[in-house]
Design a protein around this motif. Structure first.
Motif, PDB file in Angstrom:
ATOM      1  N   TRP A   1      11.946  -3.504  22.260  1.00  0.00           N
ATOM      2  CA  TRP A   1      12.249  -3.317  20.841  1.00  0.00           C
ATOM      3  C   TRP A   1      11.298  -2.303  20.215  1.00  0.00           C
ATOM      4  N   VAL A   2      10.008  -2.431  20.515  1.00  0.00           N
ATOM      5  CA  VAL A   2       9.018  -1.481  19.996  1.00  0.00           C
ATOM      6  C   VAL A   2       9.338  -0.067  20.500  1.00  0.00           C
ATOM      7  N   ARG A   3       9.629   0.060  21.790  1.00  0.00           N
ATOM      8  CA  ARG A   3       9.923   1.374  22.370  1.00  0.00           C
ATOM      9  C   ARG A   3      11.127   2.021  21.691  1.00  0.00           C
ATOM     10  N   GLU A   4      12.192   1.253  21.524  1.00  0.00           N
ATOM     11  CA  GLU A   4      13.413   1.806  20.935  1.00  0.00           C
ATOM     12  C   GLU A   4      13.208   2.184  19.471  1.00  0.00           C
ATOM     13  N   GLU A   5      12.507   1.337  18.714  1.00  0.00           N
ATOM     14  CA  GLU A   5      12.289   1.634  17.301  1.00  0.00           C
ATOM     15  C   GLU A   5      11.377   2.853  17.122  1.00  0.00           C
ATOM     16  N   LEU A   6      10.382   2.990  17.979  1.00  0.00           N
ATOM     17  CA  LEU A   6       9.510   4.157  17.895  1.00  0.00           C
ATOM     18  C   LEU A   6      10.275   5.437  18.245  1.00  0.00           C
ATOM     19  N   GLU A   7      11.154   5.359  19.237  1.00  0.00           N
ATOM     20  CA  GLU A   7      11.936   6.535  19.604  1.00  0.00           C
ATOM     21  C   GLU A   7      12.840   6.980  18.460  1.00  0.00           C
ATOM     22  N   ARG A   8      13.336   6.030  17.684  1.00  0.00           N
ATOM     23  CA  ARG A   8      14.116   6.392  16.495  1.00  0.00           C
ATOM     24  C   ARG A   8      13.287   7.213  15.527  1.00  0.00           C
ATOM     25  N   LEU A   9      11.971   6.977  15.531  1.00  0.00           N
ATOM     26  CA  LEU A   9      11.051   7.677  14.634  1.00  0.00           C
ATOM     27  C   LEU A   9      10.443   8.911  15.292  1.00  0.00           C
ATOM     28  N   GLY A  10      10.905   9.231  16.500  1.00  0.00           N
ATOM     29  CA  GLY A  10      10.431  10.432  17.173  1.00  0.00           C
ATOM     30  C   GLY A  10       9.133  10.267  17.932  1.00  0.00           C
ATOM     31  N   VAL A  11       8.785   9.036  18.271  1.00  0.00           N
ATOM     32  CA  VAL A  11       7.531   8.771  18.980  1.00  0.00           C
ATOM     33  C   VAL A  11       7.827   8.050  20.283  1.00  0.00           C
ATOM     34  N   SER A  12       7.280   8.565  21.362  1.00  0.00           N
ATOM     35  CA  SER A  12       7.410   7.920  22.661  1.00  0.00           C
ATOM     36  C   SER A  12       6.043   7.730  23.304  1.00  0.00           C
ATOM     37  N   THR A  13       5.336   8.832  23.551  1.00  0.00           N
ATOM     38  CA  THR A  13       4.016   8.775  24.173  1.00  0.00           C
ATOM     39  C   THR A  13       2.928   9.052  23.143  1.00  0.00           C
ATOM     40  N   PHE A  14       1.675   8.825  23.564  1.00  0.00           N
ATOM     41  CA  PHE A  14       0.559   9.109  22.669  1.00  0.00           C
ATOM     42  C   PHE A  14       0.440  10.599  22.366  1.00  0.00           C
ATOM     43  N   GLY A  15       1.032  11.438  23.232  1.00  0.00           N
ATOM     44  CA  GLY A  15       1.057  12.862  22.932  1.00  0.00           C
ATOM     45  C   GLY A  15       1.772  13.173  21.632  1.00  0.00           C
TER      46      GLY A  15
ATOM     47  N   LEU B   1       0.829  -1.208   0.000  1.00  0.00           N
ATOM     48  CA  LEU B   1       0.000   0.000   0.000  1.00  0.00           C
ATOM     49  C   LEU B   1       0.865   1.260   0.000  1.00  0.00           C
ATOM     50  N   LEU B   2       1.922   1.250   0.795  1.00  0.00           N
ATOM     51  CA  LEU B   2       2.846   2.392   0.814  1.00  0.00           C
ATOM     52  C   LEU B   2       3.496   2.580  -0.548  1.00  0.00           C
ATOM     53  N   GLU B   3       3.895   1.480  -1.153  1.00  0.00           N
ATOM     54  CA  GLU B   3       4.518   1.548  -2.480  1.00  0.00           C
ATOM     55  C   GLU B   3       3.561   2.103  -3.520  1.00  0.00           C
ATOM     56  N   LYS B   4       2.269   1.887  -3.330  1.00  0.00           N
ATOM     57  CA  LYS B   4       1.249   2.380  -4.259  1.00  0.00           C
ATOM     58  C   LYS B   4       0.837   3.819  -3.954  1.00  0.00           C
ATOM     59  N   GLY B   5       1.458   4.430  -2.951  1.00  0.00           N
ATOM     60  CA  GLY B   5       1.195   5.827  -2.671  1.00  0.00           C
ATOM     61  C   GLY B   5       0.193   6.094  -1.568  1.00  0.00           C
ATOM     62  N   TYR B   6      -0.300   5.057  -0.927  1.00  0.00           N
ATOM     63  CA  TYR B   6      -1.244   5.261   0.177  1.00  0.00           C
ATOM     64  C   TYR B   6      -0.498   5.768   1.414  1.00  0.00           C
ATOM     65  N   THR B   7      -1.190   6.589   2.196  1.00  0.00           N
ATOM     66  CA  THR B   7      -0.682   7.025   3.488  1.00  0.00           C
ATOM     67  C   THR B   7      -1.692   6.625   4.554  1.00  0.00           C
ATOM     68  N   PHE B   8      -1.300   6.760   5.819  1.00  0.00           N
ATOM     69  CA  PHE B   8      -2.130   6.240   6.901  1.00  0.00           C
ATOM     70  C   PHE B   8      -2.379   7.323   7.949  1.00  0.00           C
TER      71      PHE B   8
ATOM     72  N   VAL C   1       1.894   5.024  11.723  1.00  0.00           N
ATOM     73  CA  VAL C   1       1.518   6.401  12.061  1.00  0.00           C
ATOM     74  C   VAL C   1       2.727   7.228  12.489  1.00  0.00           C
ATOM     75  N   ALA C   2       3.828   6.560  12.826  1.00  0.00           N
ATOM     76  CA  ALA C   2       5.064   7.281  13.128  1.00  0.00           C
ATOM     77  C   ALA C   2       5.749   7.772  11.864  1.00  0.00           C
ATOM     78  N   GLY C   3       5.245   7.350  10.705  1.00  0.00           N
ATOM     79  CA  GLY C   3       5.729   7.883   9.443  1.00  0.00           C
ATOM     80  C   GLY C   3       6.732   7.038   8.699  1.00  0.00           C
ATOM     81  N   VAL C   4       6.846   5.761   9.040  1.00  0.00           N
ATOM     82  CA  VAL C   4       7.810   4.901   8.366  1.00  0.00           C
ATOM     83  C   VAL C   4       7.387   4.687   6.910  1.00  0.00           C
ATOM     84  N   ASP C   5       8.354   4.619   5.991  1.00  0.00           N
ATOM     85  CA  ASP C   5       8.033   4.355   4.590  1.00  0.00           C
ATOM     86  C   ASP C   5       8.223   2.872   4.284  1.00  0.00           C
TER      87      ASP C   5
END
Length: 318
Positions: free
Chosen positions: A89-103, A13-20, A37-41
């Motif tokens: 693992w989820v926490r660390e990978e999300l932090e790489r993408l600039g996401v930690s809390t729901f805020g 879906l991402l390859e076809k140009g869809y965003t979430f 939703v953290a913006g990974v391609d």
């Protein structure tokens, strides 16, 4: 492990140009949703999943001895594995993408559903089951039931709660900030494995975009106890029956709902029969095969998808 099929579908879906703009998910769907939703391609998503050490997902609690640790943890804590590795693992990978809390995942826009309260203006919804109170929880929406500020709650904690497969991963706890009352949380799939309707508009206005669902689990009969993880302890008849109860809860709850025509029309159905839910020792070829079937399923779905036709046949509140 079946969730790799959803990863493949998302990559295509991402390859076809869809965003979430918004994603809701249960168990692995919650993990994938958080990254989307953290913006990974598409490329980064594939690389990210390759960084996961699948052999470490079924981790051990003290005394860190295979079988013994699993058995002790199952009896003492309600789950054979702590699930700490995957949560970190989820926490660390999300932090790489600039996401930690729901805020970090708030979404405010003028075109949103007019009935959408402030507590539901987030990009991600994680589905989990509160077995203490016998109800579904949608996080961060339902943190207010615990007098907790959603913006301050870690996304990784909600995801970890959603992936608490009964008897396999240790359940998570959520405590009311004021009363101290505690709820036990397990896998959201026990009550809702396919929350495709969660973002449907309620204000009568036409939707701005479609909501797609990705279905990974086969229908009953066939989705029997073999879907459920093997326990560290001998499989005695009462445990076997409990497995079947859990599988029926996970699969049967959504089965009649998924058969509704307007649900079927927006469902990407992925064949994940080549891998078990917790087959974490599957080799790379097997994992890649599940991802590729997800890509193929998304490709077939898009070939027949018509947004205008869908809105005519399935109008809001229709």
């Amino acid at each position: 492990m079946k969730g790799l099929g959803a990863t493949g579908a998302a990559i295509r879906l991402l390859e076809k140009g869809y965003t979430f703009p918004r994603v809701a998910g249960t168990s692995e769907g919650a993990i994938l949703g958080a990254f989307l939703v953290a913006g990974v391609d598409a490329g980064a998503l594939g690389e990210l999943m390759e960084r996961l050490d699948y052999s470490r997902v079924p981790d051990l609690a003290p005394p860190w001895i295979p079988i013994a640790s699993e058995g002790i943890s199952l009896v003492a804590r309600g789950g054979a594995h702590p699930g700490d590795y995957l949560r970190e693992w989820v926490r660390e990978e999300l932090e790489r993408l600039g996401v930690s809390t729901f805020g970090d995942l708030r979404r405010d826009d003028d075109g949103a559903d007019a009935n959408l309260p402030e507590s539901r203006r987030y990009k991600l919804v994680v589905i989990t089951t509160d077995i203490t109170r016998g109800r579904l929880l949608r996080l961060p929406w339902d943190y207010e039931q615990f007098a907790l500020d959603p913006d301050k709650q870690l996304v990784a904690d909600a995801v970890r709660a959603s992936m608490s497969i009964p008897l396999y991963f240790t359940p998570r706890k959520l405590r009311h900030e004021q009363t101290g009352a505690e709820s036990t949380l397990v896998d959201g799939a026990v009550l809702s494995n396919f929350p495709v309707e969660i973002f449907d508009r309620t204000d009568g206005r036409d939707p701005r975009w479609p909501t797609f669902g990705v279905k990974l689990i086969p229908a009953l009969p066939g989705a029997d106890a073999k879907l459920f993880p093997p326990l560290a302890l001998p499989i005695l008849p009462p445990i076997r029956e409990l497995e079947q109860v859990v599988v029926t809860a996970i699969v049967g709850h959504d089965q009649s709902y998924i058969e509704r025509p307007c649900v079927r029309r927006r469902t990407i159905d992925v064949d994940t029969s080549s891998v078990g839910i917790v087959e974490f020792d599957a080799d790379k070829n097997t994992r890649d095969g599940v991802v590729n079937r997800g890509k193929e399923a998304a490709e077939r779905f898009l070939a027949g998808w018509d947004w205008d036709e869908y809105r005519v046949r399935c109008p809001p509140n229709g």
